[in-house]
Design a protein around this motif. Sequence first.
Motif, mmCIF file in Angstrom:
data_model
loop_
_atom_site.group_PDB
_atom_site.id
_atom_site.type_symbol
_atom_site.label_atom_id
_atom_site.label_comp_id
_atom_site.label_asym_id
_atom_site.label_seq_id
_atom_site.Cartn_x
_atom_site.Cartn_y
_atom_site.Cartn_z
ATOM 1 N N LEU A 125 45.238 31.620 44.486
ATOM 2 C CA LEU A 125 45.052 33.047 44.213
ATOM 3 C C LEU A 125 45.858 33.475 42.992
ATOM 4 O O LEU A 125 45.370 34.245 42.148
ATOM 5 N N ARG A 126 47.095 32.981 42.872
ATOM 6 C CA ARG A 126 47.910 33.358 41.712
ATOM 7 C C ARG A 126 47.325 32.802 40.422
ATOM 8 O O ARG A 126 47.310 33.472 39.393
ATOM 9 N N GLN A 127 46.870 31.570 40.468
ATOM 10 C CA GLN A 127 46.388 30.919 39.255
ATOM 11 C C GLN A 127 45.036 31.451 38.808
ATOM 12 O O GLN A 127 44.803 31.649 37.619
ATOM 13 N N ARG A 128 44.154 31.660 39.755
ATOM 14 C CA ARG A 128 42.780 31.999 39.403
ATOM 15 C C ARG A 128 42.475 33.492 39.489
ATOM 16 O O ARG A 128 41.580 33.974 38.792
ATOM 17 N N GLY A 129 43.211 34.215 40.372
ATOM 18 C CA GLY A 129 42.814 35.576 40.692
ATOM 19 C C GLY A 129 41.931 35.558 41.920
ATOM 20 O O GLY A 129 41.355 34.526 42.296
ATOM 21 N N LEU A 130 41.799 36.694 42.572
ATOM 22 C CA LEU A 130 41.157 36.742 43.880
ATOM 23 C C LEU A 130 39.673 36.385 43.822
ATOM 24 O O LEU A 130 39.192 35.530 44.570
ATOM 25 N N GLN A 131 38.932 37.037 42.942
ATOM 26 C CA GLN A 131 37.488 36.781 42.926
ATOM 27 C C GLN A 131 37.154 35.342 42.525
ATOM 28 O O GLN A 131 36.376 34.674 43.222
ATOM 29 N N PRO A 132 37.737 34.786 41.444
ATOM 30 C CA PRO A 132 37.438 33.381 41.133
ATOM 31 C C PRO A 132 37.908 32.414 42.219
ATOM 32 O O PRO A 132 37.241 31.411 42.493
ATOM 33 N N LEU A 180 46.752 51.160 49.023
ATOM 34 C CA LEU A 180 45.854 52.247 48.658
ATOM 35 C C LEU A 180 46.602 53.369 47.953
ATOM 36 O O LEU A 180 46.178 53.889 46.941
ATOM 37 N N GLY A 181 47.776 53.718 48.496
ATOM 38 C CA GLY A 181 48.606 54.729 47.863
ATOM 39 C C GLY A 181 47.965 56.106 47.862
ATOM 40 O O GLY A 181 46.936 56.362 48.476
ATOM 41 N N GLN A 219 37.652 44.054 49.596
ATOM 42 C CA GLN A 219 38.684 45.090 49.507
ATOM 43 C C GLN A 219 39.732 44.708 48.467
ATOM 44 O O GLN A 219 40.137 45.535 47.642
ATOM 45 N N GLY A 220 40.199 43.460 48.503
ATOM 46 C CA GLY A 220 41.224 43.031 47.561
ATOM 47 C C GLY A 220 40.767 43.132 46.120
ATOM 48 O O GLY A 220 41.522 43.584 45.246
ATOM 49 N N VAL A 221 39.539 42.735 45.844
ATOM 50 C CA VAL A 221 39.031 42.800 44.471
ATOM 51 C C VAL A 221 38.893 44.252 44.028
ATOM 52 O O VAL A 221 39.224 44.605 42.883
ATOM 53 N N LEU A 222 38.403 45.116 44.920
ATOM 54 C CA LEU A 222 38.296 46.541 44.564
ATOM 55 C C LEU A 222 39.671 47.134 44.266
ATOM 56 O O LEU A 222 39.839 47.878 43.281
ATOM 57 N N LEU A 223 40.670 46.819 45.104
ATOM 58 C CA LEU A 223 42.016 47.329 44.859
ATOM 59 C C LEU A 223 42.571 46.805 43.538
ATOM 60 O O LEU A 223 43.236 47.539 42.801
ATOM 61 N N GLU A 224 42.310 45.532 43.235
ATOM 62 C CA GLU A 224 42.735 44.968 41.947
ATOM 63 C C GLU A 224 42.192 45.781 40.790
ATOM 64 O O GLU A 224 42.859 45.936 39.765
ATOM 65 N N ARG A 225 40.993 46.289 40.942
ATOM 66 C CA ARG A 225 40.321 46.995 39.852
ATOM 67 C C ARG A 225 40.510 48.502 39.919
ATOM 68 O O ARG A 225 39.856 49.247 39.188
ATOM 69 N N GLY A 226 41.389 48.944 40.828
ATOM 70 C CA GLY A 226 41.727 50.359 40.871
ATOM 71 C C GLY A 226 40.791 51.211 41.699
ATOM 72 O O GLY A 226 40.865 52.449 41.633
ATOM 73 N N THR A 227 39.919 50.608 42.484
ATOM 74 C CA THR A 227 39.013 51.365 43.349
ATOM 75 C C THR A 227 39.592 51.410 44.755
ATOM 76 O O THR A 227 39.772 50.361 45.385
ATOM 77 N N PRO A 228 39.926 52.580 45.281
ATOM 78 C CA PRO A 228 40.497 52.652 46.629
ATOM 79 C C PRO A 228 39.494 52.151 47.662
ATOM 80 O O PRO A 228 38.304 52.452 47.587
ATOM 81 N N ALA A 229 39.984 51.366 48.607
ATOM 82 C CA ALA A 229 39.114 50.790 49.633
ATOM 83 C C ALA A 229 39.895 50.650 50.926
ATOM 84 O O ALA A 229 41.043 50.210 50.927
ATOM 85 N N HIS A 265 30.539 45.397 41.330
ATOM 86 C CA HIS A 265 29.922 46.153 40.235
ATOM 87 C C HIS A 265 29.397 47.502 40.735
ATOM 88 O O HIS A 265 29.627 48.537 40.112
ATOM 89 N N LEU A 266 28.700 47.492 41.872
ATOM 90 C CA LEU A 266 28.138 48.734 42.401
ATOM 91 C C LEU A 266 29.226 49.684 42.888
ATOM 92 O O LEU A 266 29.265 50.868 42.502
ATOM 93 N N LEU A 267 30.133 49.192 43.718
ATOM 94 C CA LEU A 267 31.084 50.071 44.396
ATOM 95 C C LEU A 267 32.141 50.624 43.447
ATOM 96 O O LEU A 267 32.635 51.741 43.653
ATOM 97 N N SER A 268 32.509 49.892 42.430
ATOM 98 C CA SER A 268 33.520 50.387 41.500
ATOM 99 C C SER A 268 32.967 51.445 40.552
ATOM 100 O O SER A 268 33.731 52.082 39.820
ATOM 101 N N ARG A 269 31.669 51.657 40.599
ATOM 102 C CA ARG A 269 31.058 52.651 39.702
ATOM 103 C C ARG A 269 30.535 53.876 40.433
ATOM 104 O O ARG A 269 29.966 54.770 39.811
ATOM 105 N N LEU A 270 30.705 53.924 41.731
ATOM 106 C CA LEU A 270 30.256 55.103 42.490
ATOM 107 C C LEU A 270 31.174 56.288 42.247
ATOM 108 O O LEU A 270 32.376 56.122 42.070
#
Length: 267
Positions: free
Chosen positions: A101-108, A155-156, A181-191, A262-267
């Motif tokens: 996870l540290r080396q690649r990131g969550l999604q990869p 979430l904060g 959820q983790g990928v959305l949080l990484e990208r600043g989308t609350p989940a 892609h869809l959820l981070s743009r809603l």
Amino acid sequence: MLGVPAVTIRSWEARYDIAPPTRSPGRHRRYSSEDIARLRRMQRLIAAGTPAADAARLSAMAPDQSDPPPELPAAEQVAALLADLESFRIDEAGAKLDGCLRQRGLQPAWEDVVAPALRRLQDRFQDSADCIDLETLLADEAARAVDRYTGGRLLGETADSPVLLACCPGERHWLPLKVLQGVLLERGTPAVLLAPDLPLDAVLRAARRASPRAVVLWSLTPRPAQAILRRRLIARGEQTVAAGPGWSPKVGPLTHLDDAVHLLSRL
């Protein structure tokens, strides 16, 4: 500090004699900066695919002598992870997941290592039905690794409505939602992720309280109540997104992580 569970560190100390030499009067371990540096070196070596016994030996060397080898190709990381699980080296499997996870990131890490490992076990189960324990172990360890990875991305306080992630009633396989959820949080989308297998009415109440921008309903296999839940959410005006292979193609479910992000981070 290290992102490694205390039970894993204690296991390394017992197996490989790497305990710090000093203790407090209350018998608590006292780690010097060099002790911590050694544990970090061991952690990096295991994450890169080095067997734990060799990593313990190499971590005692000077930093420039114990630098980890280049990151293993994804297929080799899958094989090393499955070998640890097969031998019930759970702490080493967890360390490999943390490093991945540290080396690649969550999604990869999910797409290249964890999901392929799960598919390998699922294919094996179809052939011989002898690995349900390994599949469960991998899912549990991956979920814990994701929790450790996303622990600092809470979430904060936010004025934005969250995405509400829910398993359909009766569905217990929630790892894909935890990754989403983790990928959305990484990208600043609350989940917000609900616990698996909640009753239909509990999901409806959670959606009422959260006022979400969207409700994602995950289904791995078809369940009788999932269509009812979806219809009731839509009838209340909730933006409802079906996800997973348990939905009929007629409802257009999301089946790929990238499409969902892609869809959820743009809603």
